[in-house]
Each structure stands twice: as C-alpha cells, then as structure tokens.
Write a protein that holds these residues in place. Sequence first.
Motif, PDB file in Angstrom:
ATOM      1  N   GLU A 181       0.838  -1.193   0.000  1.00  3.35           N
ATOM      2  CA  GLU A 181       0.000   0.000   0.000  1.00  3.35           C
ATOM      3  C   GLU A 181       0.878   1.250   0.000  1.00  3.35           C
ATOM      4  O   GLU A 181       1.570   1.539   0.973  1.00  3.35           O
ATOM      5  N   ARG A 182       0.821   1.987  -1.123  1.00  5.24           N
ATOM      6  CA  ARG A 182       1.617   3.214  -1.234  1.00  5.24           C
ATOM      7  C   ARG A 182       1.032   4.332  -0.380  1.00  5.24           C
ATOM      8  O   ARG A 182       1.749   5.146   0.190  1.00  5.24           O
ATOM      9  N   ASN A 183      -0.298   4.397  -0.332  1.00  8.22           N
ATOM     10  CA  ASN A 183      -0.995   5.381   0.496  1.00  8.22           C
ATOM     11  C   ASN A 183      -2.391   4.825   0.770  1.00  8.22           C
ATOM     12  O   ASN A 183      -2.631   3.627   0.570  1.00  8.22           O
ATOM     13  N   LYS A 184      -3.317   5.668   1.182  1.00  7.06           N
ATOM     14  CA  LYS A 184      -4.646   5.190   1.549  1.00  7.06           C
ATOM     15  C   LYS A 184      -5.429   4.649   0.360  1.00  7.06           C
ATOM     16  O   LYS A 184      -6.330   3.821   0.532  1.00  7.06           O
ATOM     17  N   THR A 185      -5.109   5.120  -0.852  1.00  3.25           N
ATOM     18  CA  THR A 185      -5.892   4.713  -2.021  1.00  3.25           C
ATOM     19  C   THR A 185      -5.116   3.877  -3.032  1.00  3.25           C
ATOM     20  O   THR A 185      -5.691   3.039  -3.716  1.00  3.25           O
ATOM     21  N   ASP A 186      -3.804   4.089  -3.167  1.00  2.00           N
ATOM     22  CA  ASP A 186      -3.012   3.424  -4.215  1.00  2.00           C
ATOM     23  C   ASP A 186      -2.271   2.213  -3.650  1.00  2.00           C
ATOM     24  O   ASP A 186      -1.742   2.261  -2.528  1.00  2.00           O
ATOM     25  N   TYR A 187      -2.220   1.153  -4.435  1.00  2.00           N
ATOM     26  CA  TYR A 187      -1.476  -0.041  -4.027  1.00  2.00           C
ATOM     27  C   TYR A 187      -0.857  -0.720  -5.249  1.00  2.00           C
ATOM     28  O   TYR A 187      -1.279  -0.494  -6.389  1.00  2.00           O
ATOM     29  N   VAL A 188       0.153  -1.538  -4.983  1.00  2.00           N
ATOM     30  CA  VAL A 188       0.873  -2.257  -6.040  1.00  2.00           C
ATOM     31  C   VAL A 188       0.778  -3.742  -5.755  1.00  2.00           C
ATOM     32  O   VAL A 188       1.035  -4.188  -4.630  1.00  2.00           O
ATOM     33  N   THR A 189       0.384  -4.527  -6.772  1.00  2.00           N
ATOM     34  CA  THR A 189       0.279  -5.978  -6.638  1.00  2.00           C
ATOM     35  C   THR A 189       1.434  -6.637  -7.382  1.00  2.00           C
ATOM     36  O   THR A 189       1.655  -6.369  -8.576  1.00  2.00           O
ATOM     37  N   PHE A 190       2.170  -7.507  -6.685  1.00  2.00           N
ATOM     38  CA  PHE A 190       3.255  -8.277  -7.293  1.00  2.00           C
ATOM     39  C   PHE A 190       2.798  -9.734  -7.377  1.00  2.00           C
ATOM     40  O   PHE A 190       2.553 -10.379  -6.352  1.00  2.00           O
ATOM     41  N   GLY A 191       2.662 -10.251  -8.605  1.00  2.00           N
ATOM     42  CA  GLY A 191       2.260 -11.635  -8.808  1.00  2.00           C
ATOM     43  C   GLY A 191       3.468 -12.534  -8.968  1.00  2.00           C
ATOM     44  O   GLY A 191       4.388 -12.218  -9.726  1.00  2.00           O
ATOM     45  N   LEU A 192       3.468 -13.695  -8.279  1.00  2.00           N
ATOM     46  CA  LEU A 192       4.637 -14.571  -8.298  1.00  2.00           C
ATOM     47  C   LEU A 192       4.316 -16.013  -8.656  1.00  2.00           C
ATOM     48  O   LEU A 192       5.243 -16.813  -8.823  1.00  2.00           O
ATOM     49  N   CYS A 193       3.042 -16.408  -8.770  1.00  2.00           N
ATOM     50  CA  CYS A 193       2.709 -17.821  -8.946  1.00  2.00           C
ATOM     51  C   CYS A 193       2.497 -18.192 -10.413  1.00  2.00           C
ATOM     52  O   CYS A 193       3.425 -18.582 -11.101  1.00  2.00           O
ATOM     53  N   ASP A 194       1.255 -18.078 -10.866  1.00  2.00           N
ATOM     54  CA  ASP A 194       0.938 -18.492 -12.229  1.00  2.00           C
ATOM     55  C   ASP A 194       1.724 -17.692 -13.258  1.00  2.00           C
ATOM     56  O   ASP A 194       2.172 -18.218 -14.268  1.00  2.00           O
ATOM     57  N   SER A 195       1.863 -16.396 -13.012  1.00  2.00           N
ATOM     58  CA  SER A 195       2.671 -15.544 -13.881  1.00  2.00           C
ATOM     59  C   SER A 195       3.288 -14.454 -13.023  1.00  2.00           C
ATOM     60  O   SER A 195       2.714 -14.053 -12.006  1.00  2.00           O
ATOM     61  N   VAL A 196       4.432 -13.976 -13.434  1.00  2.00           N
ATOM     62  CA  VAL A 196       5.126 -12.923 -12.698  1.00  2.00           C
ATOM     63  C   VAL A 196       4.733 -11.588 -13.325  1.00  2.00           C
ATOM     64  O   VAL A 196       4.910 -11.375 -14.527  1.00  2.00           O
ATOM     65  N   TYR A 197       4.173 -10.686 -12.502  1.00  2.00           N
ATOM     66  CA  TYR A 197       3.742  -9.395 -13.041  1.00  2.00           C
ATOM     67  C   TYR A 197       3.737  -8.360 -11.926  1.00  2.00           C
ATOM     68  O   TYR A 197       3.791  -8.671 -10.731  1.00  2.00           O
ATOM     69  N   VAL A 198       3.641  -7.089 -12.343  1.00  2.00           N
ATOM     70  CA  VAL A 198       3.512  -5.955 -11.429  1.00  2.00           C
ATOM     71  C   VAL A 198       2.346  -5.103 -11.926  1.00  2.00           C
ATOM     72  O   VAL A 198       2.300  -4.736 -13.109  1.00  2.00           O
ATOM     73  N   ARG A 199       1.392  -4.804 -11.032  1.00  2.00           N
ATOM     74  CA  ARG A 199       0.217  -4.035 -11.423  1.00  2.00           C
ATOM     75  C   ARG A 199      -0.061  -2.957 -10.376  1.00  2.00           C
ATOM     76  O   ARG A 199      -0.054  -3.226  -9.181  1.00  2.00           O
TER      77      ARG A 199
END
Length: 474
Positions: A181-199
Amino acid sequence: MTPERPTPQPSQPPRQPQSPRSPQQRPDRSAENNKKNAYGRLFRQNFRRNPLMLVFLVLLVVILVLGVLIGVRRCEHSLPARYYMTGDASGSRLDSIVLRPQGRIYGLPVDDYAVERGEIESGETFSRLLNQRYNVNIAVVNRLLALSKGKFEPRDIRAGHTFTAFLTPDSAQTLCYLVYERNKTDYVTFGLCDSVYVRVDKKEVLTEERYAEGTINSSLYATIYDNHLPEDLATRMAKIFEYTIDFYALQKGDKFRVVYEEMFIDTASIGIGTIYGVEFRHAGRSYWAYRFNQDDDWGYWSDKGESLKRAVLMSPLSFNARITSKFGSRVHPIKRIRRQHNGVDYACPVGTPVRAVASGVVTRCGWDAFGGGNRIWLKHSNGYESAYLHLSRFAVKQGQRVSQGQVIAYSGNTGGSTGPHLDYRLKKNGKYIDPLTNTSQPSTPIKAANKAAFEQMKRDVRKVMESYATGTEK
C-alpha cells in the motif's frame, strides 16, 4: 288419377326383447347402503370417543397440502436442464449455483490463500522483504524489479507502510501475491505464482455527504475532537478562511456549520473530500464561504461574491499557536514600561514554520540589534511590508523572491524575548497597522457573466444547510 305411393323407408332390424336380469346380476343396493351406514355410525362413534383424532386428521391434510404446494413452487423456480449441460461455456453456470461466492481483497480471492498482513520494517528493502521473509528466489525478485520500471520504484517503499501477503494454504506457505500500500488509495500488486507481473491499482473510494456544526469553547481543533469529527476538517476550514479569520483569536461562543463530503474505502473513513459551503460566526459577525468555479479555477467566495483569497494572509503561522500580546499600547515584559507594541505575538514552540503572508522580496535577513533577535523583512506589492522577529533560523536569503505561504523561517526565542514566540508586524505605506484588522482587497470578484450561477449555488448550499439543521434532509 293414380294414387301416390308412399316412399319406402329403409328396413330396420327387429328389436330383440331384453331378458330380465337374474337375481345374481341385479345389484343389491339396500345391502350397500346398509354397509355405508354402518361405516358412518362406526366413524361417528370413534370420533365421539376420541375427538382428538379429528384434529389429527385435519392437521395431516394441511401438511400434505402444504408439501404439495412447496414442491410445485420449487419446480417452477428450478433451472432448465441446459444450465447443467457440459462441453461449452454455458455449462459453467453450475459453478455459480453450487459454489458459494468468495471474498476478495485487492481483487484476489482470500478464501484460496492464507492471508498475512504486516508492516515494512525500518531499513527493510523490497528484495530483503521477498527473499528473507518469504524465501522468494532471487531470480524472481530480479524479474519483479525489472517489471516495476515505469510503474513503481521498489526503492520508494517506506517503513511503517502496510503490505499483504497471499500464501498457499499448504505446509510450504509459498508466496503467490504481495500487495504493497503506497498510500490510503493506491497499491501495487506483485504476482509470483501463475505468472510474474507488477500491477498498480487504486481502491474504490466512495463519498458521502456530511453536515457538521459546533460551538467553540477553547479552540477549533478541540471542538472538532469533542464532536467526533474528522481532524482535517479543522485544517481545511482554517485554510479556507486564512485570509479573513485569525484562528488564534477565536472567542468562546463562536460557531460554525459546514456541508462537506467524507471519503470512504470499504467502511473506513480516509478523510475529507469537497467542502461545499461553510458559515463561521466569529466575534458577532458571520463569514460565509461557497465553493465555485470561475475560469476553470475552483475557489471559495464570500456571501458578496468576493474571492476569499486575498493579497495578505491573516497570520504567518498555520494553526498551532495562540496570541499572547496584541497590537497597541502595553507594558513591556522586560523593561516594565508602557510603550507601543507594533505587532502581534504568537506563543509557539521553537522551530514552528513561519510563512510569508504575501508574495514579495526579502529586504532584510539577519540579526536585529534592538531586541528583535533573528528577523526578516519582506516587501510586498500595494505598499505592504511584513516583519518576523525572534526567529531561530532562516529558510531564505536577503534579496530572494518568495511566494505567499512559502516557509521563510522558523520561530525561536532570540533577542529580547521572555519565551518561545513569534513577533509578527505589518506596515501599509510605511506605517505600522494592526495585522488582525487588516482587510486587503480580494484577488478576483465574481464576474458579471457568472453572477446568476453563483447566486443559484448560494441558494442551493443554504437550502441544504437549513434542511440538515432542521432535520428535514432527505
């Protein structure tokens, strides 16, 4: 004359006489009636002896009827057979019938994972978080770092910020997703299982209209706290009226009422959104603020259609001090003689940021040998000059241009001072004036083409306020 012959009729077979039934073939009706009467008498006798049997039979019939009706209703609402067919996409409808809906956080199904919440520790890096806490292979970490470019800089993660880890529910506890969680509203998801991604995503923010009112007893902040209102409501109202009301000079009995939006994520409040209108009653006078857009610029305007943003701020501090000495004649706290005090003293801790009350140029910056300690003089437009005395340190240099609201120094206890405070002074055309009564001109009035829309907006805000105040809001 030959007589007419009658038209011959088709011959019919002769009717055979019916032979009478034999006694064995005739039904014995009297015997049947006797039998029925006997059953009826027996039935009535049993009910006379056991009247509860009738109640039992009636209940049994009612239960049977209800059972039939319920069965028919279920059949009417059951899905046709095509929803249970397999082999194409339509067959997946069965899943929505059989499986219960899953809860989700950040768009991820929490029921499928072991969810763990934590905070970034002091000195902890993104690589250390993944590799040491969750044993993620360094190659996967490097892949995530490469995918983060242009979306999120992992070096910007901050201690104390929240993260959520989604782990497989088995004994291996493999990390599948990490959400920061970057702040109260924004967040970053890091995927590591089925596929590796950043969203990078935003939480859905909902707003609700709110109305609040209060009476000042000691300070605006205390009133906000006592009425269980959001803290930043006090800061926002002080910012709106910073050109017209000195909030260090509030009096007991001053009142306010305000219509605003409160923002929520799920059911948690994250702060104040738009403030539509405020009425602040101070020292017997009513001050209004209405939010209005003119020339694609949102601002706040008075009841007379004058912009609340003026050439000179009412105070060089941003709401954390009290007035200990006003402009005018007083007994000097050190020399103990009556003399003119050409400024306003604000008691505040050493290091409190001091703002420029208007845009201008630093004309003097240094030590004042006449008891002012570290002091700054600024020259502004329209004949205004401002001075700030007893400072602990400077944030600008002589000759530097500054903008309104810019931090130029920090309060202190230097020179002829009996305690930490700021002495603020204001001149108009070379003559000292009382900063608390100064009324500089508004920056921009409402244009003639916008007056009708502004008046309508005023009526709307007042109508909403009155409906809340009288309890007739819908």
